[in-house]
Design a protein around this motif. Structure first.
Motif, short mmCIF file in Angstrom:
data_model
loop_
_atom_site.label_atom_id
_atom_site.label_comp_id
_atom_site.label_asym_id
_atom_site.label_seq_id
_atom_site.Cartn_x
_atom_site.Cartn_y
_atom_site.Cartn_z
N TYR A 154 3.44 -7.79 -6.20
CA TYR A 154 2.14 -8.29 -6.65
C TYR A 154 1.15 -8.41 -5.50
N LEU A 155 -0.12 -8.32 -5.87
CA LEU A 155 -1.23 -8.44 -4.93
C LEU A 155 -2.21 -9.46 -5.50
N CYS A 156 -2.78 -10.27 -4.62
CA CYS A 156 -3.69 -11.33 -5.05
C CYS A 156 -5.14 -10.86 -4.94
N LYS A 190 -13.02 0.70 -4.04
CA LYS A 190 -14.14 1.59 -3.72
C LYS A 190 -14.82 1.15 -2.43
N ARG A 191 -15.03 -0.15 -2.29
CA ARG A 191 -15.67 -0.70 -1.09
C ARG A 191 -14.88 -0.34 0.17
N HIS A 192 -13.57 -0.42 0.06
CA HIS A 192 -12.70 -0.18 1.22
C HIS A 192 -12.30 1.29 1.36
N GLY A 193 -12.74 2.13 0.43
CA GLY A 193 -12.36 3.54 0.48
C GLY A 193 -10.88 3.75 0.25
N ALA A 194 -10.27 2.86 -0.56
CA ALA A 194 -8.83 2.92 -0.83
C ALA A 194 -8.58 3.60 -2.17
N SER A 195 -7.59 4.48 -2.20
CA SER A 195 -7.30 5.20 -3.45
C SER A 195 -6.01 4.73 -4.10
N LEU A 197 -7.71 -12.68 -5.36
CA LEU A 197 -8.48 -13.72 -4.67
C LEU A 197 -8.51 -13.41 -3.16
N GLN A 198 -7.34 -13.06 -2.61
CA GLN A 198 -7.29 -12.71 -1.18
C GLN A 198 -8.12 -11.46 -0.91
N VAL A 199 -8.00 -10.47 -1.80
CA VAL A 199 -8.77 -9.23 -1.63
C VAL A 199 -10.26 -9.54 -1.68
N ALA A 200 -10.69 -10.38 -2.61
CA ALA A 200 -12.11 -10.73 -2.74
C ALA A 200 -12.62 -11.42 -1.48
N ARG A 201 -11.81 -12.29 -0.90
CA ARG A 201 -12.23 -13.00 0.31
C ARG A 201 -12.43 -12.05 1.49
N ALA A 254 -1.59 0.23 -2.31
CA ALA A 254 -1.05 0.09 -0.95
C ALA A 254 -2.17 0.26 0.09
N GLU A 255 -3.05 1.24 -0.14
CA GLU A 255 -4.17 1.45 0.79
C GLU A 255 -5.13 0.26 0.76
N LEU A 256 -5.37 -0.30 -0.42
CA LEU A 256 -6.24 -1.47 -0.53
C LEU A 256 -5.62 -2.66 0.18
N SER A 257 -4.32 -2.82 0.03
CA SER A 257 -3.60 -3.90 0.72
C SER A 257 -3.79 -3.79 2.22
N ASP A 258 -3.62 -2.58 2.75
CA ASP A 258 -3.78 -2.36 4.20
C ASP A 258 -5.21 -2.58 4.64
N ALA A 259 -6.15 -1.99 3.89
CA ALA A 259 -7.56 -2.03 4.28
C ALA A 259 -8.13 -3.45 4.24
N SER A 260 -7.65 -4.26 3.30
CA SER A 260 -8.19 -5.61 3.14
C SER A 260 -7.34 -6.66 3.86
N GLY A 261 -6.21 -6.24 4.41
CA GLY A 261 -5.33 -7.22 5.06
C GLY A 261 -4.73 -8.21 4.10
N SER A 262 -4.54 -7.79 2.85
CA SER A 262 -3.96 -8.65 1.80
C SER A 262 -2.59 -8.09 1.45
#
Length: 198
Positions: free
Chosen positions: A115-117, A166-171, A119-123, A174-182
């Motif tokens: 799971y991914l949060c 889209k903001r982080h350029g993640a497809s 709330l953390q991604v938004a922050r 896993a890429e969103l997790s890395d890009a956002s540090g979440s």
């Protein structure tokens, strides 16, 4: 790999994490919602009283869930809908805590779920005064939804993740997790001191 995940949200009957009384889910494939699910849940015995405070928040009363399936009966449907996806929830510690507590109260093994949060991604994506679901969803362009309706909240959560990707350029998630540090975390059976699930 495309942006695939299932957003999930629970409402509870009272302060017990085991008292899930409704669930909403939104399945996302390639960044688009392709399926949704919502149903009421009869909380496990001993966790089934409805507090006025909670009822005021979500509008669900004991009479509404009288004929609903118990957690133990509906869990397979929940897992089938999620179909091995990474789950996403806003304040995911709460929602995964509901899964773990409701399973424990129902004498069911806790399923292994990533799971991914959101709330953390938004922050780590927006600059907001508040990162509560309505505020974060508005930043993602998802407005005027019925907050505390589990399906509406799941759809709002999904919108945040798609927009943040889209903001982080993640497809992918896993890429969103890395890009956002979440971090993507894992829910599953706890190991006892003997090294066996307990």
């Amino acid at each position: 790999m495309p942006l695939d995940f299932t957003a999930i949200d629970f409402e509870t009957a009272n302060g017990s994490a085991a008292s899930a009384c409704s669930v909403g889910m939104a399945k996302v494939r390639d960044g688009r919602v392709v399926d949704t699910a919502y149903w009421l849940i009869k909380p496990p015995l001993g966790h089934d009283h409805f507090l006025e405070w909670n009822v005021r928040i979500h509008g669900i009363m004991a009479v509404d869930v009288a004929d609903a399936s118990l957690w133990s009966e509906q869990l397979p449907s929940l897992l089938e809908f999620a179909s091995g996806d990474t789950l996403v929830a806003h304040n995911a510690g709460f929602d995964t805590g509901v899964i773990a507590a409701a399973c424990a109260a129902s004498f069911q093994p806790t399923p292994a779920l990533d799971y991914l949060c959101s709330l953390q991604v938004a922050r780590r994506t927006y600059h907001l005064d508040s990162y509560r679901l309505p505020s974060a969803a508005m930043a993602a362009g998802f407005e005027d939804f019925e907050h505390h309706n589990a399906l509406a909240d799941a759809l709002a959560c999904a919108a945040i993740i798609v927009h943040a990707a889209k903001r982080h350029g993640a497809s992918t998630i896993a890429e969103l997790s890395d890009a956002s540090g979440s971090a993507i975390k894992r829910l599953g059976p706890k190991l006892s001191s003997a090294g066996t699930p307990g």
